[in-house]
Write an enzyme that holds these catalytic residues in place. Structure first.
Site, mmCIF file in Angstrom:
data_model
loop_
_atom_site.group_PDB
_atom_site.id
_atom_site.type_symbol
_atom_site.label_atom_id
_atom_site.label_comp_id
_atom_site.label_asym_id
_atom_site.label_seq_id
_atom_site.Cartn_x
_atom_site.Cartn_y
_atom_site.Cartn_z
ATOM 1 N N ASN A 184 0.816 -1.216 0.000
ATOM 2 C CA ASN A 184 0.000 0.000 0.000
ATOM 3 C C ASN A 184 0.853 1.272 0.000
ATOM 4 O O ASN A 184 1.969 1.294 0.533
ATOM 5 C CB ASN A 184 -0.917 0.001 1.227
ATOM 6 N N HIS A 185 0.338 2.328 -0.607
ATOM 7 C CA HIS A 185 0.942 3.660 -0.608
ATOM 8 C C HIS A 185 -0.095 4.662 -0.106
ATOM 9 O O HIS A 185 -1.307 4.412 -0.185
ATOM 10 C CB HIS A 185 1.360 4.080 -2.021
ATOM 11 N N ARG A 186 0.374 5.782 0.378
ATOM 12 C CA ARG A 186 -0.559 6.853 0.738
ATOM 13 C C ARG A 186 -1.245 7.379 -0.528
ATOM 14 O O ARG A 186 -0.605 7.546 -1.572
ATOM 15 C CB ARG A 186 0.173 8.006 1.410
#
Length: 251
Positions: A87-89
């Site tokens: 996941n990434h922001r």
């Protein structure tokens, strides 16, 4: 006249169950990570990298979420499980994970904590996952489901559902809902191995009624699927029906 020899089950502890075919591995004796749980007889087929399943097929897996795969699952070459560590922001102008590359950027590591976590990825029993299918984080795939080749599974799959596409959508279910409930109650994957061995033909090609008749001690349909899972230490999959999954649009 001597009695017929007792049927001999396959051995779930053998890494390569097919003589002369190193491409096929049973995953339970292969996996070492405490974050991956696999049931008996589940296998992975890969002509080049079968024994590298944990590193090549389970990606971005840093915990604490787990990958749980039930018994008697068949995983084709190139199946990938994408875990929450990918996941990434997405709530700012950039999705780039600057702190991971070092320098003073590491002062901002707090920005990479608390990212959305979809929880464990859970695959039921007797699931067939086709060539190069991708399973995204937190997906729950029901018992008896089929995932078509190169599908990208982004949402839950119902028991005995067949899905395909990107994103994967429900094509159909293998049985009517009443028969699915009966199959979950039978839970043949939990039968003792010796009993199962005597009824392989019924499990592979029989009717639901014949399977019920072959069950040890008879079968009573459960009010839910709680008693029908096959994972040690894993909560039962919640009942999943076609109403939980997107269908393809009508033509």
């Amino acid at each position: 006249m001597s009695p017929a020899p007792a049927p001999v089950p396959a051995d779930p502890t053998v890494l390569h169950p097919m003589p002369g075919q190193p491409r096929v591995v049973q995953l339970k004796p292969l996996v070492t990570s405490e974050l991956i749980e696999v049931g008996d007889y589940t296998y992975y087929d890969d002509p080049e990298h079968a024994t590298e399943f944990e590193t090549r097929n389970v990606l971005y897996h840093y915990g604490p979420e787990r990958l749980v795969i039930g018994k008697f699952c068949a995983l084709a070459t190139g199946v990938r499980f994408i875990m929450n560590g990918s996941n990434h922001r997405m709530d700012g102008p950039s999705t780039f994970p600057f702190p991971t590359l070092g320098g003073s950027w590491t002062d901002h590591f707090d920005l990479l904590t608390g990212l959305p976590d979809r929880g464990d990825t859970v695959i039921g029993n007797d699931v067939w996952i086709g060539y190069e299918a991708v399973i995204m984080p937190g997906v729950r795939i029901g018992h008896g489901a089929i995932i078509s080749a190169r599908s990208v599974v982004v949402s839950d799959v119902p028991d005995y559902g067949i899905v395909g596409g990107n994103p994967a959508r429900l094509i159909r279910t293998r049985y009517e809902e009443e028969d699915i409930a009966r199959l979950l109650a039978v839970a043949w994957w939990d039968w003792p191995a010796e009993h199962l061995t005597r009824h392989i033909r019924t499990v592979m090609s029989g009717t639901v009624a014949e399977l019920e008749a072959a069950a040890p001690g008879g079968v009573q349909v459960q009010g839910d699927t709680e008693a029908c899972h096959g994972f040690s230490g894993q909560e039962a999959l919640p009942p999943m029906t076609h109403t939980n999954v997107e269908r393809p649009p009508s033509p």
